[in-house]
Design a protein around this motif. Structure first.
Motif, PDB file in Angstrom:
ATOM      1  N   UNK A 154       0.810  -1.214   0.000  1.00  0.00           N
ATOM      2  CA  UNK A 154       0.000   0.000   0.000  1.00  0.00           C
ATOM      3  C   UNK A 154       0.846   1.268   0.000  1.00  0.00           C
ATOM      4  N   UNK A 155       2.055   1.215   0.539  1.00  0.00           N
ATOM      5  CA  UNK A 155       2.882   2.407   0.603  1.00  0.00           C
ATOM      6  C   UNK A 155       2.155   3.532   1.315  1.00  0.00           C
ATOM      7  N   UNK A 156       2.137   4.704   0.680  1.00  0.00           N
ATOM      8  CA  UNK A 156       1.466   5.861   1.263  1.00  0.00           C
ATOM      9  C   UNK A 156       0.128   6.147   0.579  1.00  0.00           C
ATOM     10  N   UNK A 157      -0.488   5.112   0.003  1.00  0.00           N
ATOM     11  CA  UNK A 157      -1.756   5.311  -0.707  1.00  0.00           C
ATOM     12  C   UNK A 157      -2.827   5.861   0.225  1.00  0.00           C
ATOM     13  N   UNK A 158      -3.555   6.852  -0.261  1.00  0.00           N
ATOM     14  CA  UNK A 158      -4.641   7.449   0.513  1.00  0.00           C
ATOM     15  C   UNK A 158      -6.000   7.176  -0.120  1.00  0.00           C
ATOM     16  N   UNK A 166     -12.898  -5.193  -5.676  1.00  0.00           N
ATOM     17  CA  UNK A 166     -11.562  -5.401  -5.133  1.00  0.00           C
ATOM     18  C   UNK A 166     -11.044  -4.147  -4.435  1.00  0.00           C
ATOM     19  N   UNK A 167     -11.424  -2.983  -4.920  1.00  0.00           N
ATOM     20  CA  UNK A 167     -11.012  -1.739  -4.268  1.00  0.00           C
ATOM     21  C   UNK A 167     -11.547  -1.655  -2.843  1.00  0.00           C
ATOM     22  N   UNK A 168     -12.702  -2.259  -2.619  1.00  0.00           N
ATOM     23  CA  UNK A 168     -13.327  -2.183  -1.294  1.00  0.00           C
ATOM     24  C   UNK A 168     -12.599  -3.005  -0.240  1.00  0.00           C
ATOM     25  N   UNK A 169     -11.614  -3.786  -0.647  1.00  0.00           N
ATOM     26  CA  UNK A 169     -10.919  -4.672   0.293  1.00  0.00           C
ATOM     27  C   UNK A 169      -9.804  -3.985   1.067  1.00  0.00           C
ATOM     28  N   UNK A 173     -10.532   5.164   0.960  1.00  0.00           N
ATOM     29  CA  UNK A 173     -11.584   5.783   0.153  1.00  0.00           C
ATOM     30  C   UNK A 173     -11.484   5.313  -1.292  1.00  0.00           C
ATOM     31  N   UNK A 174     -12.629   4.975  -1.884  1.00  0.00           N
ATOM     32  CA  UNK A 174     -12.656   4.449  -3.250  1.00  0.00           C
ATOM     33  C   UNK A 174     -12.990   5.557  -4.236  1.00  0.00           C
ATOM     34  N   UNK A 175     -12.130   5.741  -5.235  1.00  0.00           N
ATOM     35  CA  UNK A 175     -12.373   6.702  -6.316  1.00  0.00           C
ATOM     36  C   UNK A 175     -13.141   5.972  -7.413  1.00  0.00           C
ATOM     37  N   UNK A 176     -14.228   6.551  -7.876  1.00  0.00           N
ATOM     38  CA  UNK A 176     -15.131   5.875  -8.801  1.00  0.00           C
ATOM     39  C   UNK A 176     -14.615   5.921 -10.248  1.00  0.00           C
ATOM     40  N   UNK A 177     -13.520   5.240 -10.496  1.00  0.00           N
ATOM     41  CA  UNK A 177     -13.011   5.039 -11.856  1.00  0.00           C
ATOM     42  C   UNK A 177     -12.627   3.567 -11.941  1.00  0.00           C
TER      43      UNK A 177
END
Length: 220
Positions: A154-158, A166-169, A173-177
């Motif tokens: 994940x590093x510094x992912x925000x 899969x993004x929900x795992x 916060x999930x960006x809708x793209x």
């Protein structure tokens, strides 16, 4: 410049015509997207024909082709890249390959959907795994790679973009793209297209061997 953009690395079968007049002047002329992970071959060419008809142009007016090279499943990628090569060869125009995850990150950056923090992009790799890469200001700084979600760095992912399931795992916060757009794909190759740079060979980014294997020779 009129660019045909294609991507079949995700369940979204994407085709579009994009007008490119400068690095920051990228305008969609026609876009078709259908979500069906099992119908890339049936959907892609008709979508291209629809885009040409909507834009009121012919394939002879294309300047270049940009194609997402994955990472993605073997069959879907093969369909998209074979189609891209066929159009490029028929019109004697260059075809540029871009990482499909880069195309998603490009959309997020272009729409200013994230601040200064890092972005994680994930798509479905099946086998309970994900394809992933991490970005800062739209530039890839890690990946692409394939692994189980718990092993993603994940590093510094925000925030995270890509496949919603899969993004929900990741607890971010999930960006809708969810998939690359034609504009996002062309943005990744815009500098090379505008400069007329000779493209690298179009190589699919599988990241692992396909499930299919040649049968072993019979033991006599």
């Amino acid at each position: 410049m009129l660019v045909l953009a294609l991507d079949t690395a995700t369940p979204a079968v994407t085709a579009g015509l994009v007008e490119l007049t400068g690095p920051d002047r990228i305008r969609p002329r026609a876009v078709r997207v259908h979500h069906d992970p099992r119908a890339h071959a049936e959907l892609l060419t008709p979508q291209i024909v629809e885009c040409l008809r909507e834009a009121g142009v012919t394939a002879a007016e294309l300047t270049a082709v940009v194609a997402g090279v994955g990472p993605g499943p073997f069959t879907g990628l093969r369909v998209g890249l074979a189609t891209a090569l066929a159009y490029a060869d028929a019109r004697a125009i260059p075809v540029y390959g871009v990482c499909s995850l880069d195309g998603i990150a490009s959309v997020v950056a272009e729409r200013s959907l994230l601040g200064a923090g890092e972005l994680l992009v994930v798509t479905d790799a099946r086998r309970r795994e994900v394809y992933w890469a991490r970005y800062r200001s739209g530039t890839r700084i890690a990946g692409p790679a394939v692994c189980r979600p718990a092993e993603v760095v994940l590093g510094a992912a925000v925030a995270v973009a890509g496949s919603p399931v899969h993004a929900s795992l990741f607890g971010l916060p999930v960006v809708d793209v969810a998939a690359p757009t034609p504009v996002g794909l062309v943005a990744c190759a815009a500098s090379a297209v505008l400069a007329g740079t000779a493209p690298d060979p179009l190589v699919p980014l599988y990241l692992r061997r396909p499930d299919a294997a040649e049968p072993k020779a019979a033991v006599r």
